[in-house]
Design an enzyme around this catalytic site. Sequence first.
Site, short mmCIF file in Angstrom:
data_model
loop_
_atom_site.label_atom_id
_atom_site.label_comp_id
_atom_site.label_asym_id
_atom_site.label_seq_id
_atom_site.Cartn_x
_atom_site.Cartn_y
_atom_site.Cartn_z
N HIS A 254 -2.28 -12.45 6.89
CA HIS A 254 -1.78 -12.91 5.59
C HIS A 254 -2.87 -13.70 4.86
CE1 HIS A 254 2.13 -12.11 7.64
NE2 HIS A 254 2.41 -11.63 6.45
N PHE A 256 -6.26 -13.24 1.58
CA PHE A 256 -6.48 -12.72 0.23
C PHE A 256 -6.68 -11.21 0.23
CE2 PHE A 256 -9.35 -11.77 -3.42
CZ PHE A 256 -8.44 -12.03 -4.42
N HIS A 294 2.54 -13.02 -3.90
CA HIS A 294 3.69 -12.92 -2.99
C HIS A 294 3.51 -13.64 -1.65
CE1 HIS A 294 1.40 -9.91 -0.77
NE2 HIS A 294 2.34 -9.95 0.17
N ASP A 405 4.29 -4.25 0.04
CA ASP A 405 4.02 -5.34 0.99
C ASP A 405 3.79 -4.81 2.40
OD1 ASP A 405 3.74 -7.93 1.97
OD2 ASP A 405 5.89 -8.21 2.24
N ALA A 455 4.49 -1.58 18.92
CA ALA A 455 4.70 -2.41 17.74
C ALA A 455 4.93 -1.55 16.50
CB ALA A 455 3.49 -3.33 17.51
N GLN A 456 4.34 -0.36 16.46
CA GLN A 456 4.35 0.45 15.25
C GLN A 456 5.42 1.53 15.21
OE1 GLN A 456 2.69 -1.84 13.52
NE2 GLN A 456 1.96 -0.13 12.30
#
Length: 524
Positions: A254, A256, A294, A405, A455-456
């Site tokens: 998380h 830039f 966001h 997102d 995880a995916q």
Amino acid sequence: MGNGASYDASKSIYLDVSGKLQKIVFSRHCSSRDIQELLLQVTGSGKYATITLQDGSGALISIAPTMPINTPRNPYKVLVQESRQSHGDDEVLQTVLTQVAEQFDKAFKVTELKEEVTRRLTAIEKRMEKGLKAVEIEKCKQELSNIKYQILNAKTGSGKRDSTCSNAYSVDEKKIGIKRDVPKYPKYTLSQETIDYLKKPTFDIWHWESNEMLSLLEHMYHELGLVHEFNINPIVLKRWLLCVQENYRNNPFHNFRHCFCVTQMMYGMINLCEIDTKVSRFDIGVLMTAAVCHDLDHPGYNNTYQINARTELAVRYNDISPLENHHCAVAFQILSLPECNIFANLDPELFKKLRQGMIMLILATDMARHSEIVDSFKTKVENGFDFNNEDNLNSLKMVLIKCCDISNEVRPMEISEPWVDCLLQEYFMQSDQEKSEGLPVAPYMDRDKVTKPTAQIGFIKFVLIPMFEAVCKLFPQIEDVMVKPLREAQEHYEEMKLKEDEVKAEVSKNQKQKKKDQLSVKDK
């Protein structure tokens, strides 16, 4: 990368090196660093020299594989700045640094401050050992945070707190502002190739430096007509983007670059789906600005941690989307600064509408609301979506920012897979912290239980594909560009899991055989 045949050929660039015409040729697959090294060789400069390129108008050219092609008649001027420090200066430099350190220690009483910090930390530890209630423990955390800021203030001579130094999971009143004046990042000349590529979901977001990402974001606002729509001062736009960048933390995921990634995908979907023909330019501005803001000041620890650890954010927002509420608050703190308010020329009623729209979209990125938002959108699509209905449009906008997102798997595998590594790194940091504090740990974040494919697979299959398929019913053009890559990504991770399972089975088999052999030897 990931852009097909248009990125297969080599490029020739002509240079003016001290009045002498030179030519370099490089592959479009090479990196900016490779081109920098090639320029150092051409100019005969040392490895610490700084190379910049200028076109005939004096504009700086981004040193990247996508830089515009020129001709021998209009070569790029090469500017070289050699590093002044020589090997012989090391001893002098060390002496100067030692003297500065001594003066710094005298001026700010660093030794005395260290002793005071140690004394207070010892007192806090003794109190913690006695078994304190949650509220008292929170006070201790706050006291530790205050000590940290006292150290910072002693060094900077400032009584205000710097947003980059806040605790990873405790957020106090912060200094929101830009540390650089404007314009500090250079004016980049974007080639038509880059401009076109920027509109595609396959855009390689790893290819760009921070200043280049700022320039690309600036280009999006101009190209979409938002500067004209909101009467934005171009210099204020630069300041705002700088301030936004500086209020994203250096988290593994998380950060830039994630902000840029989400905003670029929004820009890509606006162009691909021709959303600007379905909604107003005002709404396009809300979508883009919400995407930029966001995840502002994301601490790298999710809502579950905030709530379980009873952090200041969770207390402040009553356990209701604490992070998303905080992102909104920081976004409007930045916009409250006159030098960063890109909407300063907006009518008060329109600004109120824009604020409500941004808050709605940023709060929609809380994954705890995923099913609620997607199910509502699916119902509206099945009942006949009405682009003239405000409730329908709000539902679409919330789904769009959600798609952007969590859109990494839409991109080519060589671009998307590194993001998985970044996300797992951030997950593991949180789960390690949760274990140390005795808090619940989610299995998908536990380094001892989760793998990249596990995880995916479920996330792509049950979260991403159903949501993008719902959007595809309104915008069929995303089928090949976005939905198909998601199915391919699922297959990729399923194959990866099969291979991992085979390796585990083989290891288990060998261990059993080894144990059996050891027992046989003992029996003999």
